[in-house]
Design a protein around this motif. Structure first.
Motif, PDB file in Angstrom:
ATOM      1  N   LEU A 205       0.766  -1.512   0.913  1.00 17.20           N
ATOM      2  CA  LEU A 205      -0.044   0.220   0.382  1.00 17.20           C
ATOM      3  C   LEU A 205       0.735   1.360   0.094  1.00 17.20           C
ATOM      4  N   LEU A 206       0.258   2.131  -0.943  1.00 19.60           N
ATOM      5  CA  LEU A 206       1.348   3.681  -0.782  1.00 19.60           C
ATOM      6  C   LEU A 206       0.391   4.771  -0.571  1.00 19.60           C
ATOM      7  N   ASN A 207       1.045   5.015   0.463  1.00 13.67           N
ATOM      8  CA  ASN A 207      -0.379   6.887   0.991  1.00 13.67           C
ATOM      9  C   ASN A 207       0.890   7.965   0.402  1.00 13.67           C
ATOM     10  N   GLN A 208      -0.026   7.976  -0.906  1.00 12.31           N
ATOM     11  CA  GLN A 208       0.418   8.678  -2.178  1.00 12.31           C
ATOM     12  C   GLN A 208      -0.713   9.698  -3.028  1.00 12.31           C
ATOM     13  N   ASP A 209       0.160  10.615  -3.294  1.00 14.94           N
ATOM     14  CA  ASP A 209      -1.302  10.706  -4.776  1.00 14.94           C
ATOM     15  C   ASP A 209      -0.844  10.605  -6.162  1.00 14.94           C
ATOM     16  N   ALA A 210      -1.619  10.384  -6.863  1.00 20.37           N
ATOM     17  CA  ALA A 210      -1.365   9.943  -8.364  1.00 20.37           C
ATOM     18  C   ALA A 210      -0.982  11.353  -9.480  1.00 20.37           C
ATOM     19  N   GLN A 211      -0.785  12.211  -9.087  1.00 19.64           N
ATOM     20  CA  GLN A 211      -0.198  13.677  -9.210  1.00 19.64           C
ATOM     21  C   GLN A 211       0.778  13.341 -10.452  1.00 19.64           C
ATOM     22  N   ASP A 212       2.090  12.661 -10.166  1.00 23.00           N
ATOM     23  CA  ASP A 212       3.139  12.656 -10.439  1.00 23.00           C
ATOM     24  C   ASP A 212       3.632  10.664 -10.450  1.00 23.00           C
ATOM     25  N   LEU A 213       2.950   9.820 -11.519  1.00 25.78           N
ATOM     26  CA  LEU A 213       3.358   8.415 -11.035  1.00 25.78           C
ATOM     27  C   LEU A 213       4.764   8.111 -11.619  1.00 25.78           C
ATOM     28  N   SER A 214       5.633   9.028 -12.531  1.00 25.54           N
ATOM     29  CA  SER A 214       6.779   9.147 -12.665  1.00 25.54           C
ATOM     30  C   SER A 214       7.624   8.916 -11.857  1.00 25.54           C
ATOM     31  N   LEU A 215       7.132   9.846 -10.623  1.00 29.12           N
ATOM     32  CA  LEU A 215       8.072   9.216  -9.857  1.00 29.12           C
ATOM     33  C   LEU A 215       8.329   8.183  -8.952  1.00 29.12           C
ATOM     34  N   LEU A 216       7.570   7.409  -8.724  1.00 32.09           N
ATOM     35  CA  LEU A 216       7.560   5.939  -8.026  1.00 32.09           C
ATOM     36  C   LEU A 216       7.046   4.496  -9.059  1.00 32.09           C
ATOM     37  N   PHE A 217       7.526   5.043 -10.264  1.00 36.13           N
ATOM     38  CA  PHE A 217       7.261   3.780 -11.236  1.00 36.13           C
ATOM     39  C   PHE A 217       8.081   4.568 -12.560  1.00 36.13           C
ATOM     40  N   ALA A 218       9.345   3.487 -12.847  1.00 34.55           N
ATOM     41  CA  ALA A 218       9.853   3.679 -14.204  1.00 34.55           C
ATOM     42  C   ALA A 218       8.877   2.386 -15.428  1.00 34.55           C
ATOM     43  N   ASP A 219       9.034   3.459 -17.079  1.00 35.73           N
ATOM     44  CA  ASP A 219       8.292   2.914 -17.968  1.00 35.73           C
ATOM     45  C   ASP A 219       8.483   1.631 -17.978  1.00 35.73           C
ATOM     46  N   HIS A 220       7.013   1.875 -18.261  1.00 35.97           N
ATOM     47  CA  HIS A 220       6.509   0.457 -18.327  1.00 35.97           C
ATOM     48  C   HIS A 220       7.056  -0.840 -17.559  1.00 35.97           C
ATOM     49  N   GLU A 221       6.506  -0.227 -15.906  1.00 39.25           N
ATOM     50  CA  GLU A 221       7.220  -0.949 -15.344  1.00 39.25           C
ATOM     51  C   GLU A 221       5.593  -1.730 -14.345  1.00 39.25           C
ATOM     52  N   VAL A 222       4.814  -1.566 -14.832  1.00 41.11           N
ATOM     53  CA  VAL A 222       3.512  -1.751 -13.910  1.00 41.11           C
ATOM     54  C   VAL A 222       2.982  -2.346 -15.664  1.00 41.11           C
ATOM     55  N   ASP A 223       2.469  -4.044 -15.154  1.00 43.60           N
ATOM     56  CA  ASP A 223       1.234  -4.755 -15.873  1.00 43.60           C
ATOM     57  C   ASP A 223      -0.095  -4.109 -15.914  1.00 43.60           C
TER      58      ASP A 223
ATOM     59  N   TYR B 222      -8.865  12.027 -17.162  1.00 43.80           N
ATOM     60  CA  TYR B 222      -8.733  13.112 -17.846  1.00 43.80           C
ATOM     61  C   TYR B 222      -7.512  12.692 -18.720  1.00 43.80           C
ATOM     62  N   PRO B 223      -7.058  13.117 -19.691  1.00 42.62           N
ATOM     63  CA  PRO B 223      -6.061  13.080 -20.823  1.00 42.62           C
ATOM     64  C   PRO B 223      -3.870  13.087 -19.876  1.00 42.62           C
ATOM     65  N   SER B 224      -4.331  13.894 -19.472  1.00 41.34           N
ATOM     66  CA  SER B 224      -2.897  14.258 -18.108  1.00 41.34           C
ATOM     67  C   SER B 224      -2.544  12.714 -17.705  1.00 41.34           C
ATOM     68  N   PHE B 225      -3.553  12.263 -17.102  1.00 42.24           N
ATOM     69  CA  PHE B 225      -3.455  11.019 -16.382  1.00 42.24           C
ATOM     70  C   PHE B 225      -3.350   9.926 -17.186  1.00 42.24           C
ATOM     71  N   LEU B 226      -3.558   9.815 -18.378  1.00 41.54           N
ATOM     72  CA  LEU B 226      -3.588   9.059 -18.999  1.00 41.54           C
ATOM     73  C   LEU B 226      -2.672   8.400 -19.804  1.00 41.54           C
ATOM     74  N   ALA B 227      -2.056  10.049 -20.126  1.00 46.98           N
ATOM     75  CA  ALA B 227      -0.450   9.897 -20.278  1.00 46.98           C
ATOM     76  C   ALA B 227       0.414   9.829 -19.860  1.00 46.98           C
ATOM     77  N   GLN B 228       0.220   9.369 -18.267  1.00 50.08           N
ATOM     78  CA  GLN B 228       0.867   8.556 -17.401  1.00 50.08           C
ATOM     79  C   GLN B 228       0.495   7.432 -17.175  1.00 50.08           C
ATOM     80  N   TYR B 229      -0.409   6.855 -17.611  1.00 47.86           N
ATOM     81  CA  TYR B 229      -0.800   5.320 -17.084  1.00 47.86           C
ATOM     82  C   TYR B 229      -0.031   4.909 -18.598  1.00 47.86           C
ATOM     83  N   GLN B 230      -0.483   5.521 -19.526  1.00 43.77           N
ATOM     84  CA  GLN B 230       0.574   4.810 -20.904  1.00 43.77           C
ATOM     85  C   GLN B 230       1.947   4.427 -20.398  1.00 43.77           C
ATOM     86  N   LYS B 231       2.587   5.538 -19.728  1.00 44.46           N
ATOM     87  CA  LYS B 231       3.937   6.177 -19.907  1.00 44.46           C
ATOM     88  C   LYS B 231       4.621   4.775 -18.814  1.00 44.46           C
TER      89      LYS B 231
END
Length: 215
Positions: free
Chosen positions: A92-110, A132-141
């Protein structure tokens, strides 16, 4: 509804660092080597009190589930729930999803799950919606190539908005379900909200999408 403040939440989270790491940034790019024992990594954003992620972890022991929840007074309930299960394939992570790239590398999540996200119904708040598109771009990354997102909600307007957002982003809609419980999917694990709304006869909407591969 605003979660009731729990003044003991900080201390409780510190006491359960094996489940809720204090500094998850250290695992970026190394989740499977250092935290998940090379199991597939599935991420839920907005894990709430943990009913969904606990159910999924029990049903799929060969997958490691990471649940993000920004509200301390809520995530402590998930910690309490999971501490009683004996499951070892959850973080579990007590974190905000505003910048997922701080927590996960590119293509690290299945795989990624969005369950009963805040609909932010006012137009001026659209940028806060997790589809929203800005979140979708994070997910894609952070998702692996052609990674999959599963989205559930009881909010018809948010669902319609999200379908349009997914489509405009170039996602492939693999499933669109307008009444999940009429479908009677035996693999579906319900969240707390899902149980509440479905018990009142309210339809639950679900879609499954794949992201286009980044050139």
């Amino acid at each position: 509804m605003r979660a009731r403040h729990k003044p003991w939440a900080d201390d409780y989270l510190k006491e359960n660092q094996q489940l809720v790491p204090v500094d998850p940034v250290q695992y970026k790019g190394k989740w499977k080597e250092e935290r998940t024992s090379h199991k597939p990594l599935h991420l839920e954003i907005g894990t709430g009190k943990g009913q969904f992620i606990a159910g999924m972890a029990e049903q799929y022991p060969d997958i490691h589930f990471v649940g993000m929840e920004v509200v301390k007074s809520i995530i402590v309930s998930a910690v309490e729930r999971l501490s009683q299960t004996g499951l070892h394939n959850v973080t579990l992570l007590n974190q905000d999803a505003q910048d997922l790239s701080l927590l996960f590398a590119d293509h690290e999540v299945d795989q990624l799950y969005l369950n009963f996200s805040d609909p932010w119904p006012k137009n001026r708040h659209a940028k806060r919606r997790l589809t929203y598109p800005s979140f979708l771009a994070q997910y894609q990354k952070i998702l692996k190539p052609e990674g999959k997102l599963i989205f559930k909600t009881d909010n018809k307007h948010l669902f319609g908005y999200s379908l349009e957002s997914f489509s405009q982003f170039g996602c492939i809609l693999e499933e669109v379900c307008l009444d999940l419980h009429e479908l009677a999917d035996p693999t579906n694990v319900m969240t707390e909200y899902e149980e509440k709304f479905s018990s009142k006869g309210q339809p639950i909407y679900r879609c499954q999408v794949r992201f286009p591969v980044i050139p």
